[in-house]
Design a protein around this motif. Structure first.
Motif, PDB file in Angstrom:
ATOM      1  N   UNK A 270       1.907   1.973   6.272  1.00  0.00           N
ATOM      2  CA  UNK A 270       3.274   1.627   5.856  1.00  0.00           C
ATOM      3  C   UNK A 270       3.339   0.571   4.762  1.00  0.00           C
ATOM      4  N   UNK A 271       2.198   0.039   4.337  1.00  0.00           N
ATOM      5  CA  UNK A 271       2.188  -0.857   3.177  1.00  0.00           C
ATOM      6  C   UNK A 271       2.506  -0.108   1.882  1.00  0.00           C
ATOM      7  N   UNK A 272       2.427   1.231   1.942  1.00  0.00           N
ATOM      8  CA  UNK A 272       2.765   2.050   0.785  1.00  0.00           C
ATOM      9  C   UNK A 272       4.199   2.561   0.909  1.00  0.00           C
ATOM     10  N   UNK A 273       4.812   2.803  -0.247  1.00  0.00           N
ATOM     11  CA  UNK A 273       6.113   3.453  -0.310  1.00  0.00           C
ATOM     12  C   UNK A 273       5.976   4.775  -1.067  1.00  0.00           C
ATOM     13  N   UNK A 274       6.785   5.735  -0.670  1.00  0.00           N
ATOM     14  CA  UNK A 274       6.737   7.054  -1.291  1.00  0.00           C
ATOM     15  C   UNK A 274       7.498   7.068  -2.610  1.00  0.00           C
ATOM     16  N   UNK A 275       6.854   7.636  -3.625  1.00  0.00           N
ATOM     17  CA  UNK A 275       7.513   7.864  -4.911  1.00  0.00           C
ATOM     18  C   UNK A 275       7.913   9.336  -5.019  1.00  0.00           C
ATOM     19  N   UNK A 276       6.982  10.235  -4.712  1.00  0.00           N
ATOM     20  CA  UNK A 276       7.306  11.654  -4.743  1.00  0.00           C
ATOM     21  C   UNK A 276       6.329  12.434  -3.880  1.00  0.00           C
TER      22      UNK A 276
END
Length: 364
Positions: free
Chosen positions: A293-299
């Motif tokens: 969850x340290x990452x966020x979705x771009x596409x």
């Protein structure tokens, strides 16, 4: 006609409830896949029966009630992968993500010979990283020259058993390993990826065996759960990608998420079915990417087919550690951890058994 509907309704009801049995038996685990199809077919059967013959007496009421419960049982598994459910993986709020990367995943299908068509898709997408499942030496020889020009870093293990793997990256790789966690001829990759801004993350790529005729799923479960445990212990946030030969809604995938603490970008967005590209009616989400969850979705996109029985997928993530708590992610309780350990042990034992059998076959 009436008897036919009763028989079909009973069969599809059995298909719905059989997977509730926690067992690695292939003929039960394969029923994890067609949840949507069973729900649709059983709904049609129920409506047809009620319309044609009505509902008379307690026996028919009980039968149709059981059919309805079987439909609801299927829906509860697939609901999270519809737009009606709450999104699990949040999108980035940065207008210009400054710590992002794009990864493409593709099961190329070993017997597929459309090398150039595959390369055309890769070159058009131009991902930062490329994961290939199922490449043999012929695939390696036909794509390596072009991809090596564009990607300075790689991990390569082509095989002739449909479990080969190739990985290319524009970014620096550290501590790369080709691992054989459960079976001696089924590799997985581990590496630490360094982004251009110096941030690092762990990447695991996997491709365990699927349930199929006379082949149970002990080793698949062990492979996935070993990776889940490992990803939780590493120093950097983790990403797991590849053809997992399992659907997103299975109990195994759920347990994998709980043990690893990773999130699934498809929850609340859609199925993103990748297999079978040749049969539109029967498609399932087998190619996955889970991440910290340290990452966020771009596409997240499914790409056009290129001759394989899998569609390729591409995902773009942005490293945003400041907002981790905003993304609700699964946690493993004591029972989950105990179940995972039992499945890992069972899978390792089965893996050793299969390794011995393969060695004996080689000697003979």
């Amino acid at each position: 006609m009436k008897s036919t509907l009763i028989i079909l309704g009973s069969i599809f009801t059995l298909f719905s409830f059989l997977p509730l049995i926690r067992t690695p038996l292939w003929w039960i685990r394969v029923m994890d896949f067609p949840r949507l199809h069973v729900a649709i077919f059983l709904s049609i059967i129920l409506v047809a029966y009620a319309s044609l013959f009505g509902v008379h007496g307690p026996i028919e009421i009980a039968m149709l009630t059981i059919w309805a419960l079987a439909i609801l049982n299927e829906i509860r598994y697939i609901y999270n992968f519809t737009p009606l459910a709450k999104v699990e993986a949040l999108r980035t709020e940065q207008e210009k993500p400054n710590s992002s990367f794009t990864m493409m995943m593709a099961n190329v299908r070993m017997v597929n010979k459309k090398y150039q068509k595959f390369l055309d898709v890769v070159l058009k997408e131009d991902p930062d990283m490329l994961v290939m499942n199922e490449p043999n030496q012929a695939w390696h020889d036909n794509v390596c020259e072009e991809l090596d020009k564009r990607y300075p870093y790689s991990i390569k293990k082509p095989l002739e058993n449909t479990y080969g793997m190739l990985f290319w990256s524009k970014f620096k790789l550290h501590d790369s390993e080709i691992r054989f966690n459960v079976e001696d001829d089924i590799p997985s990759f581990y590496t630490v990826v360094e982004l251009p801004d110096g941030k690092k993350f762990d990447l695991f790529t996997v491709h365990p065996q699927p349930p199929r005729l006379m082949l149970n799923t002990e080793t698949r479960e062990a492979e996935l759960l070993l990776v889940a445990k490992e990803s939780k212990k590493t120093a950097y946030p983790s990403v797991v990608a590849g053809d997992l030969n399992d659907v997103a809604w299975s109990n195994t995938t759920k347990l994998f998420k709980e043990v690893s603490g990773m999130i699934d970008p498809r929850v609340g967005r859609g199925f993103y079915n990748t297999y079978n590209a040749h049969i539109p009616v029967f498609r399932y989400p087998l190619d996955h990417v889970f991440y910290d969850p340290l990452f966020r979705l771009v596409s997240l996109r499914r790409l056009s087919k290129f001759g394989s029985d899998h569609f390729p997928m591409t995902i773009t993530l942005n490293y945003e550690p400041k907002h981790e708590e905003k993304q609700v992610h699964p946690h493993a309780d004591i029972e989950d951890k105990q179940e995972a350990e039992e499945l890992i042990q069972e899978g390792l034992e089965k893996g050793e058994e299969r390794n011995r059998e393969k060695q004996e076959q080689t000697k003979s």
